[in-house]
Every structure is written in C-alpha cells, then in structure tokens.
Design a protein around this motif. Structure first.
Motif, short mmCIF file in Angstrom:
data_model
loop_
_atom_site.label_atom_id
_atom_site.label_comp_id
_atom_site.label_asym_id
_atom_site.label_seq_id
_atom_site.Cartn_x
_atom_site.Cartn_y
_atom_site.Cartn_z
N VAL A 88 0.77 -1.09 0.05
CA VAL A 88 -0.31 0.03 0.06
C VAL A 88 1.07 1.43 -0.20
O VAL A 88 0.33 2.22 0.71
N ARG A 89 1.92 0.92 -0.02
CA ARG A 89 2.95 2.62 -0.49
C ARG A 89 2.31 3.03 -1.35
O ARG A 89 1.67 2.68 -2.83
N GLY A 90 2.94 4.49 -1.02
CA GLY A 90 2.16 5.65 -1.22
C GLY A 90 0.69 5.67 -0.75
O GLY A 90 0.41 7.09 -1.38
N LEU A 91 0.09 5.09 -0.17
CA LEU A 91 -1.32 5.64 -0.09
C LEU A 91 -1.64 5.98 1.14
O LEU A 91 -0.85 6.04 2.14
N PRO A 92 -2.41 7.31 1.83
CA PRO A 92 -3.05 7.88 2.38
C PRO A 92 -3.03 6.71 3.81
O PRO A 92 -4.48 6.24 2.85
N ALA A 93 -3.17 6.23 4.66
CA ALA A 93 -3.00 5.78 5.15
C ALA A 93 -5.29 4.98 6.02
O ALA A 93 -5.28 6.51 6.30
N ASP A 94 -5.44 3.95 5.75
CA ASP A 94 -6.91 4.38 7.11
C ASP A 94 -7.84 5.40 5.71
O ASP A 94 -8.80 5.84 7.16
N GLY A 100 -10.58 1.82 -1.77
CA GLY A 100 -11.04 2.09 -3.25
C GLY A 100 -9.97 1.82 -4.13
O GLY A 100 -9.94 1.38 -4.91
N ALA A 101 -8.41 2.36 -3.98
CA ALA A 101 -7.44 2.47 -5.23
C ALA A 101 -7.32 1.16 -4.87
O ALA A 101 -6.31 0.32 -5.85
N ILE A 102 -6.49 0.64 -3.30
CA ILE A 102 -6.28 -0.46 -3.41
C ILE A 102 -7.64 -1.89 -4.34
O ILE A 102 -6.92 -2.49 -4.85
N SER A 103 -8.87 -1.84 -4.26
CA SER A 103 -9.32 -3.16 -5.06
C SER A 103 -9.56 -2.19 -6.30
O SER A 103 -9.54 -3.54 -6.86
N ARG A 247 5.29 -6.74 -8.84
CA ARG A 247 5.40 -5.97 -8.01
C ARG A 247 6.65 -4.38 -8.32
O ARG A 247 6.47 -3.47 -8.63
N SER A 248 7.81 -5.54 -9.17
CA SER A 248 8.91 -4.77 -9.81
C SER A 248 8.37 -3.80 -10.81
O SER A 248 8.32 -2.76 -11.52
N VAL A 249 7.41 -4.53 -11.52
CA VAL A 249 6.88 -3.71 -12.96
C VAL A 249 6.16 -2.71 -12.50
O VAL A 249 6.22 -1.21 -12.91
N ARG A 250 4.97 -2.57 -11.19
CA ARG A 250 3.67 -1.70 -10.34
C ARG A 250 4.80 -0.52 -10.06
O ARG A 250 4.94 0.49 -10.82
N LEU A 251 6.09 -0.68 -9.77
CA LEU A 251 6.77 0.18 -8.51
C LEU A 251 7.85 1.41 -10.15
O LEU A 251 7.51 1.85 -10.18
N ALA A 252 8.16 0.18 -10.86
CA ALA A 252 8.74 1.16 -11.81
C ALA A 252 8.02 2.04 -13.10
O ALA A 252 8.15 2.82 -13.11
#
Length: 267
Positions: A88-94, A100-103, A247-252
């Motif tokens: 969940v890096r980069g997201l405002p917690a809770d 919604g973004a995770i879903s 995960r590496s693809v998403r980070l890049a």
C-alpha cells in the motif's frame, strides 16, 4: 499505457504545465472508454469539488480536467499509485481512497504533501463505461516510497531476465505447447500499444515503461500458458516467482510516470 490512472496522470500532468492541450487528454482517456461517469465519494467531497453525488453524471473526461485544474497549485503533486493487497505504499493510510485504490489496483492523487488533496479512482461500470470516484484526502502523503528512475531501470533489467527464464521453463513443466509464448506476448503488447504517451515524455521514461510493458506481457503469458493444476509444485514455484516481478513492474511504472509529472512541474 496500461491503466486509465496512468493515462490520466501522464496526460493531465503534461496539460497542467502547458505541454499538451486539453483535447489531447480527453482523446487519450477515450481510448479506455467512450463514456466516463464522474462523482464524489460523499456529500463533503461533493461540496468541496462541485462534483455530483450520490449519482454520477455522464459528464465525460473533461470533468476530470476541471477537478484537477481546481486542485492544482504550484506546489501540488499529481501522482499515480498502483497498490495491491499487501503493498500500500504511497497511499494515505486508513482512508476511503486507499480502500478504493487497493480494490481497483490504481488511483491518482493530487495535492500538496502534508495538506488536503483529492484522490481519483476508476472502476469499470460496463464494457464501454468507466466510473471515476473522487475522494477527499485530509493529508496528502509525502511520496517517501517512490524509487528513483535509475532504480526503476535496474529493476526492469533484472525482471526481464527473470521473467524470460520463467516462461522458457514452462515447456518443461507440462505447459500448453499449442500456443507459443511469443504470440501471447505480442497480443498483450498490441493492447498496451494502443495507448500513447505525451510527446513531452522523456526518452528514458519511455524506455522504462517499454521494459515494464514487456515484462508484464511475459508474466501474462506465463500465467496463461502455465499448467492448469494450480496445486502442482511447478505452478507453486511459478506463482512465487511472478509475484515479486509483478511488484517490480508496478514500482517501475509508477516511478516513470511520476518522474514525468515532477519534471513538468519544475520545468
């Protein structure tokens, strides 16, 4: 381009800083769906943004531009997030935006770090319809987890080798040999190739994104051509290998797109 959020971030970032026209942004978004429904997540966000609530309106992609323009300031950041459960890096917690973004697996943040901002999340409503929900972010997070573009390049070089090794071993574990991996990879790349980038996108960024697309296509082919039985030892090993590569693809991808918007903002 592999997601509506990436398209919006790249093109709106260029537009907000005078590097593309609003019609260019709308045209790019139309490649994802001819109809864009836009609404606020709740009454508070509706009052702050002027977006409809509780029912969305078929106001088109142009409404997204109006929302971004209202939120944009000299110190605002326009940022792509590509989360998944467990990352969940980069997201405002809770927050509702984070959920919604995770879903959705994607989202766009705009705001000055440490101050209130807005989050946008797309969801598929039908074969030709995207629904964008706007969320109020009480405190836009600092992007402390963003990797440098150089690290993204390194990740993709390593991921390319590992992904190629994974798919080359499929034939030894009983994969479907009727379809050649090259065909599946070409099909995936043809889909991503429909979505173009702004002319202002730096060549280095394009190289990273092209590598990410290629690795992602290889991973898709590996999943499609892997043995049908997910309980086999070989399949388990493949799944364990593909997860960190994805995960590496998403980070890049996030690093590349966000470096472009930062460069446009400071130019």
């Amino acid at each position: 381009m592999t997601s509506p959020s990436a398209t919006l971030t790249a093109w709106a970032g260029a537009w907000l800083h005078g590097l593309s026209a609003p019609d260019d942004v709308v045209d790019a978004m139309q490649e994802w769906a001819p109809m864009h429904l836009v609404c606020a997540e709740n009454a508070v966000t509706a009052g702050r943004t002027g977006l409809p609530w509780p029912d969305p309106q078929d106001s088109g992609a142009a409404t997204l531009l109006g929302t971004l323009r209202r939120e944009a300031t000299v110190e605002s950041e326009l940022r792509l997030v590509l989360p998944e459960p467990g990352d969940v890096r980069g997201l405002p917690a809770d927050t509702a935006f984070a959920k919604g973004a995770i879903s959705s697996g994607q989202g766009v943040l705009i705001g000055r770090p440490g101050h209130a901002g807005t989050g946008l999340v797309p969801t598929v409503e039908g074969p030709d319809v995207l629904r964008w929900t706007a969320y109020t972010i009480d405190e836009t997070p600092i992007d402390a987890d963003q990797i440098p573009l150089g690290e993204a390049e390194y990740l993709m070089r390593e991921a390319t080798r590992e992904a190629a090794s994974a798919i080359s071993g499929l034939h030894t574990v009983g994969a479907d040999t009727a379809t050649h991996p090259r065909e599946v990879i070409a099909e995936a790349l043809a889909h991503t190739g429909r979505h173009r980038y702004p002319d202002s996108t730096p060549a280095r960024v394009l190289r990273v994104l092209d590598s990410a697309d290629r690795v992602d296509a290889i991973l898709s082919a590996a999943v499609r051509l892997s043995p049908a039985d997910p309980l086999t030892a070989a399949s388990g090993t493949l799944a364990e290998l593909l997860r960190p590569l994805g995960r590496s693809v998403r980070l890049a991808r996030a690093a590349a797109i966000n470096s472009t918007t930062r460069a446009a903002r400071t130019s």
